[in-house]
Write a protein that holds these residues in place. Structure first.
Motif, PDB file in Angstrom:
ATOM      1  N   ASP A  21      -0.854  -1.290   6.932  1.00  0.00           N
ATOM      2  CA  ASP A  21      -2.011  -0.697   6.253  1.00  0.00           C
ATOM      3  C   ASP A  21      -1.601   0.388   5.261  1.00  0.00           C
ATOM      4  O   ASP A  21      -2.334   0.681   4.326  1.00  0.00           O
ATOM      5  N   THR A  22      -0.450   0.992   5.487  1.00  0.00           N
ATOM      6  CA  THR A  22       0.030   2.085   4.641  1.00  0.00           C
ATOM      7  C   THR A  22       0.970   1.615   3.530  1.00  0.00           C
ATOM      8  O   THR A  22       1.644   2.432   2.898  1.00  0.00           O
ATOM      9  N   ALA A  23       1.008   0.321   3.259  1.00  0.00           N
ATOM     10  CA  ALA A  23       1.971  -0.254   2.308  1.00  0.00           C
ATOM     11  C   ALA A  23       1.894   0.379   0.920  1.00  0.00           C
ATOM     12  O   ALA A  23       2.908   0.511   0.240  1.00  0.00           O
ATOM     13  N   CYS A  24       0.713   0.778   0.481  1.00  0.00           N
ATOM     14  CA  CYS A  24       0.569   1.338  -0.871  1.00  0.00           C
ATOM     15  C   CYS A  24       0.958   2.817  -0.946  1.00  0.00           C
ATOM     16  O   CYS A  24       1.179   3.342  -2.039  1.00  0.00           O
ATOM     17  N   GLU A  25       1.021   3.486   0.208  1.00  0.00           N
ATOM     18  CA  GLU A  25       1.293   4.930   0.209  1.00  0.00           C
ATOM     19  C   GLU A  25       2.622   5.331   0.844  1.00  0.00           C
ATOM     20  O   GLU A  25       3.272   6.266   0.367  1.00  0.00           O
ATOM     21  N   ALA A  26       3.013   4.670   1.908  1.00  0.00           N
ATOM     22  CA  ALA A  26       4.228   5.061   2.624  1.00  0.00           C
ATOM     23  C   ALA A  26       5.442   4.900   1.718  1.00  0.00           C
ATOM     24  O   ALA A  26       5.696   3.813   1.206  1.00  0.00           O
ATOM     25  N   GLY A  27       6.155   5.973   1.500  1.00  0.00           N
ATOM     26  CA  GLY A  27       7.352   5.940   0.677  1.00  0.00           C
ATOM     27  C   GLY A  27       7.088   5.842  -0.816  1.00  0.00           C
ATOM     28  O   GLY A  27       8.006   5.589  -1.589  1.00  0.00           O
ATOM     29  N   LEU A  28       5.843   6.021  -1.228  1.00  0.00           N
ATOM     30  CA  LEU A  28       5.473   5.927  -2.643  1.00  0.00           C
ATOM     31  C   LEU A  28       6.423   6.773  -3.495  1.00  0.00           C
ATOM     32  O   LEU A  28       6.633   7.953  -3.225  1.00  0.00           O
ATOM     33  N   THR A  29       7.013   6.147  -4.512  1.00  0.00           N
ATOM     34  CA  THR A  29       7.931   6.833  -5.411  1.00  0.00           C
ATOM     35  C   THR A  29       7.252   7.006  -6.755  1.00  0.00           C
ATOM     36  O   THR A  29       6.711   6.039  -7.307  1.00  0.00           O
ATOM     37  N   LEU A  30       7.270   8.233  -7.280  1.00  0.00           N
ATOM     38  CA  LEU A  30       6.616   8.539  -8.551  1.00  0.00           C
ATOM     39  C   LEU A  30       7.640   9.031  -9.552  1.00  0.00           C
ATOM     40  O   LEU A  30       8.508   9.838  -9.210  1.00  0.00           O
ATOM     41  N   LYS A  31       7.516   8.567 -10.791  1.00  0.00           N
ATOM     42  CA  LYS A  31       8.446   8.938 -11.853  1.00  0.00           C
ATOM     43  C   LYS A  31       7.668   9.122 -13.156  1.00  0.00           C
ATOM     44  O   LYS A  31       6.539   8.667 -13.272  1.00  0.00           O
ATOM     45  N   THR A  32       8.327   9.734 -14.134  1.00  0.00           N
ATOM     46  CA  THR A  32       7.750   9.817 -15.470  1.00  0.00           C
ATOM     47  C   THR A  32       8.850   9.747 -16.519  1.00  0.00           C
ATOM     48  O   THR A  32       9.960  10.219 -16.288  1.00  0.00           O
ATOM     49  N   ARG A  33       8.517   9.157 -17.650  1.00  0.00           N
ATOM     50  CA  ARG A  33       9.394   9.148 -18.819  1.00  0.00           C
ATOM     51  C   ARG A  33       8.707   9.908 -19.958  1.00  0.00           C
ATOM     52  O   ARG A  33       9.064   9.741 -21.113  1.00  0.00           O
ATOM     53  N   THR A  34       7.716  10.707 -19.593  1.00  0.00           N
ATOM     54  CA  THR A  34       6.944  11.456 -20.576  1.00  0.00           C
ATOM     55  C   THR A  34       7.057  12.955 -20.272  1.00  0.00           C
ATOM     56  O   THR A  34       7.698  13.348 -19.294  1.00  0.00           O
ATOM     57  N   ASP A  35       6.378  13.750 -21.068  1.00  0.00           N
ATOM     58  CA  ASP A  35       6.325  15.196 -20.812  1.00  0.00           C
ATOM     59  C   ASP A  35       5.269  15.547 -19.762  1.00  0.00           C
ATOM     60  O   ASP A  35       5.141  16.710 -19.374  1.00  0.00           O
ATOM     61  N   ILE A  36       4.515  14.568 -19.322  1.00  0.00           N
ATOM     62  CA  ILE A  36       3.471  14.787 -18.318  1.00  0.00           C
ATOM     63  C   ILE A  36       4.080  14.590 -16.935  1.00  0.00           C
ATOM     64  O   ILE A  36       4.658  13.540 -16.639  1.00  0.00           O
ATOM     65  N   GLU A  37       3.947  15.606 -16.095  1.00  0.00           N
ATOM     66  CA  GLU A  37       4.486  15.552 -14.741  1.00  0.00           C
ATOM     67  C   GLU A  37       3.653  14.597 -13.893  1.00  0.00           C
ATOM     68  O   GLU A  37       2.419  14.549 -14.025  1.00  0.00           O
ATOM     69  N   VAL A  38       4.297  13.832 -13.031  1.00  0.00           N
ATOM     70  CA  VAL A  38       3.603  12.932 -12.099  1.00  0.00           C
ATOM     71  C   VAL A  38       3.992  13.351 -10.693  1.00  0.00           C
ATOM     72  O   VAL A  38       5.173  13.409 -10.357  1.00  0.00           O
ATOM     73  N   ILE A  39       2.988  13.657  -9.879  1.00  0.00           N
ATOM     74  CA  ILE A  39       3.224  14.116  -8.504  1.00  0.00           C
ATOM     75  C   ILE A  39       2.344  13.315  -7.558  1.00  0.00           C
ATOM     76  O   ILE A  39       1.419  12.636  -7.976  1.00  0.00           O
TER      77      ILE A  39
END
Length: 144
Positions: free
Chosen positions: A125-143
């Protein structure tokens, strides 16, 4: 088959079963990766382009993330839902979202607040959230 060969075969079979079970459950390394790849200001809107990869061994039929956009002063501009749709296993997909009433220069941060909808038969059930990795190639921070 001699005793050593039988023991080795049993060990390999056990490892194969354990690895298959871990992958099915979204084991180590199995996660969704979301990268803010590009932004483009247009007619009173900002288009956010994401590269998303489902690292799980099975398809996610529907992934919708609650997303918070912050202005240049760090204040919440809006809370919205980004529907990433179907995510095939192990394959990258590009998704674009046009946000009206804001310029890309006016955004400082994107917060992935959590999965609003995650339909993934055969995965946890947690497949979309567990271990979610976030990145950006822009000047906008992604958290998240």
């Amino acid at each position: 088959m001699n005793k050593i060969s039988m023991a080795a075969a049993a060990m390999i079979a056990g490892l194969t079963l354990a690895t298959g079970a871990a992958a099915q459950d979204g084991g180590p390394g199995a996660a969704v990766t979301i990268e803010l790849n590009a932004v483009k200001s247009g007619d009173a809107a900002c288009t956010l382009t994401f590269l998303v990869t489902n690292g799980h061994p099975a398809r996610i039929d529907k992934a919708v993330y609650e997303t918070v956009l912050f202005d240049g002063a760090g204040q919440v501009d809006r809370l919205t839902l980004f529907d990433f749709g179907t995510l095939p296993a192990g394959r990258p997909r590009v998704r674009q979202f046009s946000v009206a009433g804001v310029t890309c220069d006016g955004l400082s941060r994107v917060l992935i607040n959590g999965a609003h909808t995650c339909t993934a038969p055969g995965l946890a059930d947690t497949a979309c959230e567990a271990g979610l990795t976030l990145k950006t190639r822009t000047d906008i921070e992604v958290i998240g």
